[in-house]
Motif scaffolding. Structure first.
Motif, mmCIF file in Angstrom:
data_model
loop_
_atom_site.group_PDB
_atom_site.id
_atom_site.type_symbol
_atom_site.label_atom_id
_atom_site.label_comp_id
_atom_site.label_asym_id
_atom_site.label_seq_id
_atom_site.Cartn_x
_atom_site.Cartn_y
_atom_site.Cartn_z
ATOM 1 N N ILE A 219 0.836 -1.222 0.000
ATOM 2 C CA ILE A 219 0.000 0.000 0.000
ATOM 3 C C ILE A 219 0.869 1.270 0.000
ATOM 4 O O ILE A 219 0.669 2.148 -0.852
ATOM 5 C CB ILE A 219 -1.014 0.007 1.173
ATOM 6 N N PRO A 220 1.847 1.396 0.915
ATOM 7 C CA PRO A 220 2.689 2.599 0.844
ATOM 8 C C PRO A 220 3.364 2.767 -0.520
ATOM 9 O O PRO A 220 3.442 3.880 -1.050
ATOM 10 C CB PRO A 220 3.731 2.368 1.952
ATOM 11 N N LEU A 221 3.801 1.677 -1.127
ATOM 12 C CA LEU A 221 4.466 1.781 -2.435
ATOM 13 C C LEU A 221 3.490 2.233 -3.519
ATOM 14 O O LEU A 221 3.845 3.019 -4.398
ATOM 15 C CB LEU A 221 5.100 0.446 -2.820
ATOM 16 N N ALA A 222 2.258 1.741 -3.442
ATOM 17 C CA ALA A 222 1.252 2.140 -4.438
ATOM 18 C C ALA A 222 0.907 3.625 -4.284
ATOM 19 O O ALA A 222 0.695 4.326 -5.275
ATOM 20 C CB ALA A 222 0.006 1.279 -4.277
ATOM 21 N N ILE A 223 0.883 4.107 -3.051
ATOM 22 C CA ILE A 223 0.602 5.531 -2.819
ATOM 23 C C ILE A 223 1.725 6.387 -3.418
ATOM 24 O O ILE A 223 1.490 7.398 -4.065
ATOM 25 C CB ILE A 223 0.446 5.818 -1.304
ATOM 26 N N LEU A 224 2.953 5.939 -3.212
ATOM 27 C CA LEU A 224 4.109 6.732 -3.674
ATOM 28 C C LEU A 224 4.380 6.592 -5.170
ATOM 29 O O LEU A 224 5.111 7.393 -5.740
ATOM 30 C CB LEU A 224 5.367 6.315 -2.900
ATOM 31 N N ASN A 225 3.811 5.554 -5.794
ATOM 32 C CA ASN A 225 4.101 5.297 -7.215
ATOM 33 C C ASN A 225 2.795 5.101 -7.995
ATOM 34 O O ASN A 225 2.492 3.992 -8.440
ATOM 35 C CB ASN A 225 4.983 4.043 -7.360
ATOM 36 N N PRO A 226 2.025 6.186 -8.169
ATOM 37 C CA PRO A 226 0.705 6.047 -8.810
ATOM 38 C C PRO A 226 0.771 5.587 -10.263
ATOM 39 O O PRO A 226 -0.238 5.139 -10.804
ATOM 40 C CB PRO A 226 0.101 7.454 -8.691
ATOM 41 N N ASN A 227 1.956 5.683 -10.889
ATOM 42 C CA ASN A 227 2.050 5.262 -12.296
ATOM 43 C C ASN A 227 2.464 3.805 -12.468
ATOM 44 O O ASN A 227 2.616 3.319 -13.583
ATOM 45 C CB ASN A 227 3.030 6.158 -13.062
ATOM 46 N N LYS A 228 2.667 3.109 -11.371
ATOM 47 C CA LYS A 228 2.984 1.677 -11.448
ATOM 48 C C LYS A 228 1.758 0.889 -11.003
ATOM 49 O O LYS A 228 0.976 1.361 -10.189
ATOM 50 C CB LYS A 228 4.164 1.329 -10.526
ATOM 51 N N GLU A 229 1.660 -0.331 -11.510
ATOM 52 C CA GLU A 229 0.543 -1.204 -11.134
ATOM 53 C C GLU A 229 0.971 -2.152 -10.022
ATOM 54 O O GLU A 229 2.051 -2.771 -10.118
ATOM 55 C CB GLU A 229 0.095 -2.041 -12.345
ATOM 56 N N PHE A 230 0.126 -2.290 -9.018
ATOM 57 C CA PHE A 230 0.432 -3.175 -7.889
ATOM 58 C C PHE A 230 -0.663 -4.217 -7.712
ATOM 59 O O PHE A 230 -1.857 -3.878 -7.726
ATOM 60 C CB PHE A 230 0.560 -2.373 -6.590
ATOM 61 N N THR A 231 -0.249 -5.463 -7.523
ATOM 62 C CA THR A 231 -1.189 -6.506 -7.101
ATOM 63 C C THR A 231 -0.762 -6.920 -5.712
ATOM 64 O O THR A 231 0.412 -7.247 -5.476
ATOM 65 C CB THR A 231 -1.155 -7.707 -8.073
ATOM 66 N N LEU A 232 -1.716 -6.871 -4.780
ATOM 67 C CA LEU A 232 -1.429 -7.232 -3.382
ATOM 68 C C LEU A 232 -2.144 -8.545 -3.107
ATOM 69 O O LEU A 232 -3.380 -8.603 -3.200
ATOM 70 C CB LEU A 232 -1.936 -6.134 -2.436
ATOM 71 N N LEU A 233 -1.379 -9.576 -2.805
ATOM 72 C CA LEU A 233 -1.965 -10.911 -2.691
ATOM 73 C C LEU A 233 -1.727 -11.497 -1.303
ATOM 74 O O LEU A 233 -0.622 -11.410 -0.759
ATOM 75 C CB LEU A 233 -1.328 -11.811 -3.763
ATOM 76 N N ASP A 234 -2.795 -12.091 -0.765
ATOM 77 C CA ASP A 234 -2.644 -12.811 0.501
ATOM 78 C C ASP A 234 -3.708 -13.908 0.569
ATOM 79 O O ASP A 234 -4.812 -13.762 0.043
ATOM 80 C CB ASP A 234 -2.783 -11.874 1.711
ATOM 81 N N THR A 235 -3.339 -14.975 1.238
ATOM 82 C CA THR A 235 -4.248 -16.116 1.362
ATOM 83 C C THR A 235 -5.300 -15.898 2.461
ATOM 84 O O THR A 235 -6.302 -16.606 2.507
ATOM 85 C CB THR A 235 -3.409 -17.388 1.649
ATOM 86 N N ASN A 236 -5.060 -14.918 3.319
ATOM 87 C CA ASN A 236 -5.941 -14.672 4.461
ATOM 88 C C ASN A 236 -7.070 -13.713 4.050
ATOM 89 O O ASN A 236 -6.826 -12.538 3.754
ATOM 90 C CB ASN A 236 -5.080 -14.082 5.594
ATOM 91 N N THR B 188 -4.688 -3.826 -7.262
ATOM 92 C CA THR B 188 -5.623 -4.955 -7.327
ATOM 93 C C THR B 188 -5.340 -5.837 -6.122
ATOM 94 O O THR B 188 -4.168 -6.128 -5.837
ATOM 95 C CB THR B 188 -5.372 -5.781 -8.619
ATOM 96 N N VAL B 189 -6.403 -6.214 -5.422
ATOM 97 C CA VAL B 189 -6.234 -7.071 -4.243
ATOM 98 C C VAL B 189 -6.688 -8.488 -4.614
ATOM 99 O O VAL B 189 -7.765 -8.659 -5.188
ATOM 100 C CB VAL B 189 -7.061 -6.535 -3.052
ATOM 101 N N VAL B 190 -5.863 -9.470 -4.283
ATOM 102 C CA VAL B 190 -6.190 -10.863 -4.625
ATOM 103 C C VAL B 190 -6.158 -11.730 -3.365
ATOM 104 O O VAL B 190 -5.172 -11.706 -2.622
ATOM 105 C CB VAL B 190 -5.177 -11.433 -5.654
ATOM 106 N N ASN B 191 -7.241 -12.484 -3.167
ATOM 107 C CA ASN B 191 -7.285 -13.415 -2.038
ATOM 108 C C ASN B 191 -7.077 -14.840 -2.563
ATOM 109 O O ASN B 191 -8.002 -15.472 -3.063
ATOM 110 C CB ASN B 191 -8.628 -13.292 -1.314
ATOM 111 N N LYS B 192 -5.824 -15.303 -2.488
ATOM 112 C CA LYS B 192 -5.477 -16.646 -2.972
ATOM 113 C C LYS B 192 -4.173 -17.093 -2.348
ATOM 114 O O LYS B 192 -3.373 -16.264 -1.912
ATOM 115 C CB LYS B 192 -5.246 -16.584 -4.494
#
Ligand SMILES: C[S@@+](CC[C@H](N)C(=O)[O-])C[C@H]1O[C@@H](n2cnc3c(N)ncnc32)[C@H](O)[C@@H]1O
Length: 214
Positions: free
Chosen positions: A89-106, A126-130
């Motif tokens: 999340i902090p990286l996505a805030i600081l880098n709005p021109n890059k795409e981030f997928t945040l993934l966690d199984t929980n 993009t948030v992924v639950n897997k």
């Protein structure tokens, strides 16, 4: 925003400036609002063991912000085992021109993350639950990064299919992972290891970059 964090905002901005990381007023607000939500929803979602706002500011927020210069060459990042969104999340805030997928199984953690992404208006997340082993991506990621996730071997084994051609892994480690590097497959190479100083963190941070040997 948490009142203690509000008072700490000038200190946070100064630390970022000392690190040479440029943070706009809007980004500073978003970063502290994110930390505020993390602390607020911690009990319900079990997001972090750190409850003190000042400690969380240094050990979570600044520890994530320091990664920003280390990903400048990558346009897409997968934060695997992101938990409550660190460092994604902090990286996505600081880098709005890059795409981030945040993934966690929980699923509790990813529910929290979806809410945070909505509240902060982050369009590049993009948030992924897997389980990452079960996750597929068509184009792959230029960078697969992780903080406090798994050994280098497990991280690279489990995400091998998700790295784009020419991409790199970036693992954040608290001690230099000599043993883990020795255990890596011969199809992998250590590109670089960087030592990074995080303000108020006694230990040194190591950024370990790995790539596939073509
Ligand atoms: C110690 S936490 C670290 C969270 C965050 N990166 C941080 O630094 O605060 C590790 C996270 O990895 C997730 N995790 C463990 N194994 C996983 C897997 N196979 N696929 C996806 N997530 C996994 C856990 O659910 C947990 O949230």
């Amino acid at each position: 925003m948490n009142q203690v964090l509000k008072q700490l905002q000038p200190e946070f901005n100064k630390e970022c400036e000392k690190l040479g990381i440029s943070v706009s007023d809007k980004q500073s607000e978003q970063l502290l609002n994110y930390l505020s939500s993390l602390l607020k929803w911690n009990k319900a979602f079990n997001l972090t063991a750190i409850r003190d706002p000042k400690e969380a500011l240094y050990l979570h927020l600044l520890d994530s912000v320091v990664v920003s210069p280390a990903i400048k060459q990558f346009d897409s990042c997968l934060d695997v085992g992101t938990g409550g969104g660190l460092p994604g999340i902090p990286l996505a805030i600081l880098n709005p021109n890059k795409e981030f997928t945040l993934l966690d199984t929980n699923s509790k953690k990813t529910r929290f993350l979806k809410q945070v992404v909505y509240e902060l208006g982050l369009k590049n997340v993009t948030v992924v639950n897997k389980r990452v082993q079960d996750f597929q991506s068509d184009s792959g990621y230029a960078c697969i990064l992780s903080r406090a996730f798994a050994s280098l071997k497990d991280m690279t084994d489990w995400t091998w299919h998700l790295l784009a051609k020419g991409g790199q892994w970036l693992a954040m480690k608290g001690v230099y992972p000599q043993q883990e590097i020795e255990e890596l497959a011969e199809t992998l190479e250590l590109v670089e290891s960087k030592q990074v100083k995080v303000p108020n963190l006694d230990a040194t941070r190591y950024f370990i970059y790995l790539q596939k040997i073509s």
